[in-house]
Design a protein around this motif. Sequence first.
Motif, PDB file in Angstrom:
ATOM      1  N   GLU A 194       0.829  -1.197   0.000  1.00 29.40           N
ATOM      2  CA  GLU A 194       0.000   0.000   0.000  1.00 29.40           C
ATOM      3  C   GLU A 194       0.871   1.257   0.000  1.00 29.40           C
ATOM      4  OE1 GLU A 194      -3.502   1.965  -0.327  1.00 29.40           O
ATOM      5  OE2 GLU A 194      -3.407  -0.214  -0.051  1.00 29.40           O
ATOM      6  N   ASP A 195       0.639   2.145  -0.963  1.00 25.07           N
ATOM      7  CA  ASP A 195       1.290   3.457  -1.036  1.00 25.07           C
ATOM      8  C   ASP A 195       2.807   3.360  -1.215  1.00 25.07           C
ATOM      9  OD1 ASP A 195       0.715   6.210  -1.137  1.00 25.07           O
ATOM     10  OD2 ASP A 195       1.481   6.506   0.877  1.00 25.07           O
ATOM     11  N   LYS A 196       3.274   2.300  -1.821  1.00 24.27           N
ATOM     12  CA  LYS A 196       4.711   2.125  -2.048  1.00 24.27           C
ATOM     13  C   LYS A 196       5.137   2.836  -3.319  1.00 24.27           C
ATOM     14  CE  LYS A 196       8.281  -1.439  -2.255  1.00 24.27           C
ATOM     15  NZ  LYS A 196       8.546  -2.877  -2.085  1.00 24.27           N
ATOM     16  N   ILE A 197       6.143   3.710  -3.215  1.00 16.94           N
ATOM     17  CA  ILE A 197       6.559   4.456  -4.398  1.00 16.94           C
ATOM     18  C   ILE A 197       7.205   3.525  -5.412  1.00 16.94           C
ATOM     19  CG2 ILE A 197       6.942   6.519  -3.007  1.00 16.94           C
ATOM     20  CD1 ILE A 197       9.975   6.097  -3.682  1.00 16.94           C
ATOM     21  N   ALA A 198       7.282   4.008  -6.648  1.00 14.47           N
ATOM     22  CA  ALA A 198       7.876   3.235  -7.735  1.00 14.47           C
ATOM     23  C   ALA A 198       9.334   2.915  -7.429  1.00 14.47           C
ATOM     24  CB  ALA A 198       7.767   4.017  -9.034  1.00 14.47           C
ATOM     25  N   THR A 199       9.781   1.795  -7.979  1.00 10.34           N
ATOM     26  CA  THR A 199      11.175   1.381  -7.869  1.00 10.34           C
ATOM     27  C   THR A 199      11.807   1.436  -9.247  1.00 10.34           C
ATOM     28  OG1 THR A 199      10.516  -0.134  -6.094  1.00 10.34           O
ATOM     29  CG2 THR A 199      12.714  -0.412  -6.985  1.00 10.34           C
ATOM     30  N   PHE A 200      13.067   1.902  -9.289  1.00  7.78           N
ATOM     31  CA  PHE A 200      13.741   2.146 -10.561  1.00  7.78           C
ATOM     32  C   PHE A 200      15.005   1.297 -10.648  1.00  7.78           C
ATOM     33  CE2 PHE A 200      11.353   5.758  -9.134  1.00  7.78           C
ATOM     34  CZ  PHE A 200      10.721   6.248 -10.271  1.00  7.78           C
ATOM     35  N   PHE A 201      15.132   0.554 -11.753  1.00  3.42           N
ATOM     36  CA  PHE A 201      16.275  -0.335 -11.934  1.00  3.42           C
ATOM     37  C   PHE A 201      16.999  -0.033 -13.243  1.00  3.42           C
ATOM     38  CE2 PHE A 201      13.371  -2.933  -9.348  1.00  3.42           C
ATOM     39  CZ  PHE A 201      14.221  -3.388  -8.351  1.00  3.42           C
ATOM     40  N   SER A 202      18.288  -0.363 -13.246  1.00  2.00           N
ATOM     41  CA  SER A 202      19.049  -0.401 -14.497  1.00  2.00           C
ATOM     42  C   SER A 202      20.007  -1.574 -14.414  1.00  2.00           C
ATOM     43  CB  SER A 202      19.830   0.901 -14.702  1.00  2.00           C
ATOM     44  OG  SER A 202      21.004   0.909 -13.912  1.00  2.00           O
ATOM     45  N   PHE A 203      20.593  -1.898 -15.535  1.00  2.00           N
ATOM     46  CA  PHE A 203      21.595  -2.955 -15.572  1.00  2.00           C
ATOM     47  C   PHE A 203      22.971  -2.389 -15.907  1.00  2.00           C
ATOM     48  CE2 PHE A 203      17.561  -4.939 -17.164  1.00  2.00           C
ATOM     49  CZ  PHE A 203      17.252  -5.575 -15.978  1.00  2.00           C
ATOM     50  N   THR A 204      23.108  -1.062 -15.765  1.00  2.00           N
ATOM     51  CA  THR A 204      24.360  -0.414 -16.156  1.00  2.00           C
ATOM     52  C   THR A 204      24.972   0.447 -15.060  1.00  2.00           C
ATOM     53  OG1 THR A 204      23.130   1.459 -17.083  1.00  2.00           O
ATOM     54  CG2 THR A 204      23.685  -0.341 -18.580  1.00  2.00           C
ATOM     55  N   GLY A 205      24.308   0.603 -13.920  1.00  2.00           N
ATOM     56  CA  GLY A 205      24.909   1.332 -12.814  1.00  2.00           C
ATOM     57  C   GLY A 205      24.620   2.808 -12.770  1.00  2.00           C
ATOM     58  N   ILE A 206      23.704   3.316 -13.603  1.00  3.10           N
ATOM     59  CA  ILE A 206      23.439   4.753 -13.607  1.00  3.10           C
ATOM     60  C   ILE A 206      22.611   5.149 -12.391  1.00  3.10           C
ATOM     61  CG2 ILE A 206      23.551   4.970 -16.104  1.00  3.10           C
ATOM     62  CD1 ILE A 206      20.497   5.023 -16.171  1.00  3.10           C
ATOM     63  N   GLY A 207      22.919   6.311 -11.829  1.00  2.00           N
ATOM     64  CA  GLY A 207      22.093   6.898 -10.780  1.00  2.00           C
ATOM     65  C   GLY A 207      21.928   6.055  -9.540  1.00  2.00           C
ATOM     66  N   LEU A 208      22.988   5.407  -9.098  1.00  2.00           N
ATOM     67  CA  LEU A 208      22.883   4.499  -7.953  1.00  2.00           C
ATOM     68  C   LEU A 208      22.526   5.215  -6.664  1.00  2.00           C
ATOM     69  CD1 LEU A 208      25.963   2.163  -8.443  1.00  2.00           C
ATOM     70  CD2 LEU A 208      23.586   1.466  -8.420  1.00  2.00           C
ATOM     71  N   ILE A 209      21.722   4.552  -5.844  1.00  2.00           N
ATOM     72  CA  ILE A 209      21.485   5.023  -4.489  1.00  2.00           C
ATOM     73  C   ILE A 209      22.777   4.844  -3.698  1.00  2.00           C
ATOM     74  CG2 ILE A 209      20.237   4.568  -2.342  1.00  2.00           C
ATOM     75  CD1 ILE A 209      17.917   3.612  -3.983  1.00  2.00           C
ATOM     76  N   GLU A 210      23.175   5.880  -2.974  1.00  2.00           N
ATOM     77  CA  GLU A 210      24.362   5.775  -2.149  1.00  2.00           C
ATOM     78  C   GLU A 210      24.100   4.835  -0.971  1.00  2.00           C
ATOM     79  OE1 GLU A 210      25.350   9.697  -1.033  1.00  2.00           O
ATOM     80  OE2 GLU A 210      25.668  10.387  -3.096  1.00  2.00           O
ATOM     81  N   SER A 211      25.143   4.223  -0.487  1.00  2.00           N
ATOM     82  CA  SER A 211      24.992   3.192   0.543  1.00  2.00           C
ATOM     83  C   SER A 211      24.376   3.718   1.833  1.00  2.00           C
ATOM     84  CB  SER A 211      26.359   2.562   0.849  1.00  2.00           C
ATOM     85  OG  SER A 211      27.265   3.549   1.308  1.00  2.00           O
ATOM     86  N   THR A 212      24.484   5.028   2.086  1.00  2.00           N
ATOM     87  CA  THR A 212      23.932   5.591   3.319  1.00  2.00           C
ATOM     88  C   THR A 212      22.590   6.270   3.090  1.00  2.00           C
ATOM     89  OG1 THR A 212      25.157   7.648   2.926  1.00  2.00           O
ATOM     90  CG2 THR A 212      26.222   5.982   4.283  1.00  2.00           C
ATOM     91  N   HIS A 213      22.028   6.123   1.915  1.00  2.00           N
ATOM     92  CA  HIS A 213      20.792   6.835   1.581  1.00  2.00           C
ATOM     93  C   HIS A 213      19.632   6.325   2.425  1.00  2.00           C
ATOM     94  CE1 HIS A 213      17.784   8.901  -0.751  1.00  2.00           C
ATOM     95  NE2 HIS A 213      18.723   9.427  -1.499  1.00  2.00           N
ATOM     96  N   LYS A 214      18.840   7.220   2.981  1.00  2.00           N
ATOM     97  CA  LYS A 214      17.734   6.850   3.867  1.00  2.00           C
ATOM     98  C   LYS A 214      16.624   6.115   3.136  1.00  2.00           C
ATOM     99  CE  LYS A 214      18.444  10.722   7.047  1.00  2.00           C
ATOM    100  NZ  LYS A 214      17.835  11.945   7.629  1.00  2.00           N
ATOM    101  N   LEU A 215      16.595   6.229   1.828  1.00  2.00           N
ATOM    102  CA  LEU A 215      15.540   5.570   1.058  1.00  2.00           C
ATOM    103  C   LEU A 215      15.594   4.047   1.204  1.00  2.00           C
ATOM    104  CD1 LEU A 215      15.453   7.558  -2.265  1.00  2.00           C
ATOM    105  CD2 LEU A 215      13.664   7.397  -0.563  1.00  2.00           C
ATOM    106  N   GLU A 216      16.733   3.533   1.473  1.00  2.00           N
ATOM    107  CA  GLU A 216      16.842   2.079   1.573  1.00  2.00           C
ATOM    108  C   GLU A 216      15.924   1.538   2.664  1.00  2.00           C
ATOM    109  OE1 GLU A 216      20.921   0.774   1.763  1.00  2.00           O
ATOM    110  OE2 GLU A 216      21.530   2.540   0.661  1.00  2.00           O
ATOM    111  N   THR A 217      15.932   2.181   3.815  1.00  2.00           N
ATOM    112  CA  THR A 217      15.094   1.736   4.919  1.00  2.00           C
ATOM    113  C   THR A 217      13.631   2.038   4.660  1.00  2.00           C
ATOM    114  OG1 THR A 217      16.885   2.087   6.479  1.00  2.00           O
ATOM    115  CG2 THR A 217      14.669   1.950   7.387  1.00  2.00           C
ATOM    116  N   GLU A 218      13.354   3.244   4.164  1.00  2.00           N
ATOM    117  CA  GLU A 218      11.973   3.650   3.939  1.00  2.00           C
ATOM    118  C   GLU A 218      11.287   2.763   2.910  1.00  2.00           C
ATOM    119  OE1 GLU A 218      10.182   5.918   5.445  1.00  2.00           O
ATOM    120  OE2 GLU A 218      11.803   6.457   6.818  1.00  2.00           O
ATOM    121  N   MET A 219      12.017   2.358   1.889  1.00  3.79           N
ATOM    122  CA  MET A 219      11.420   1.571   0.816  1.00  3.79           C
ATOM    123  C   MET A 219      11.510   0.077   1.096  1.00  3.79           C
ATOM    124  SD  MET A 219      12.872   3.704  -2.438  1.00  3.79           S
ATOM    125  CE  MET A 219      12.253   2.506  -3.603  1.00  3.79           C
ATOM    126  N   GLY A 220      12.228  -0.295   2.141  1.00  3.46           N
ATOM    127  CA  GLY A 220      12.361  -1.701   2.460  1.00  3.46           C
ATOM    128  C   GLY A 220      13.179  -2.449   1.441  1.00  3.46           C
TER     129      GLY A 220
END
Length: 237
Positions: A183-209
Amino acid sequence: MKKIIVVLMIIVVNITYSQKIEFLERYDTLENTKEKLFVFLCPETDLTNSKLVAKVKATGNINDVFLLFQTIKNEVQKIGSNSFKLEKFTKVGDENAELIVSTYFCEDSVFENNYKNIPKNKIYIFGDQNIRAKNTQNFKINREEHEIESGKFKEFNLKIGEQLKINKGGGRTGKTYWINGEEDKIATFFSFTGIGLIESTHKLETEMGIINIKSDQFNIIDPNFGLMLLKIFDPQK
């Protein structure tokens, strides 16, 4: 956290990467941006009570859209910007491109409203950011074969309660990722080339599960960059 997303002729040249940034408009601000946010503002979001900090143009190699984005981000966060709105992305000749964004300082209430406009329970797969290339990459969604071309993206719906399996490659070198519809989960974005990576300390990791995957085959893209990329890349049918 709702903050996820999502003319002064002052020119700064990034010598290392040959990127050029130009402030088309710039306004003084004393706002504090300790959290170092740079949130994508959806076109539908009301910005009446937000402060325009700068309108900026970055020029550089068309094959590295993320570097254009990052060049702008690095500069405008220094002067109080915590969000941005895409104005234009234009090809310049055969090798270069211009990225123009308006950057703002927004209060939490604006981010709350902006969150409502972000796609929910969607999965976006992006091709190589080398727009001029004709590379095609193959992958599977729930065992169904798909392909994605350079400079394009594919959209997939995720039902609440459903688990979707994304697979790239096979055998021991293949990568698989499972994602659940919620419920209310934002979109998830993937690539197979490494563009625009989430940084390892980014808070989105926890929020998005989710976890941050950094490999040559499977990468999660920072949603703020991903949302902008949806306006730049073409949808692949």
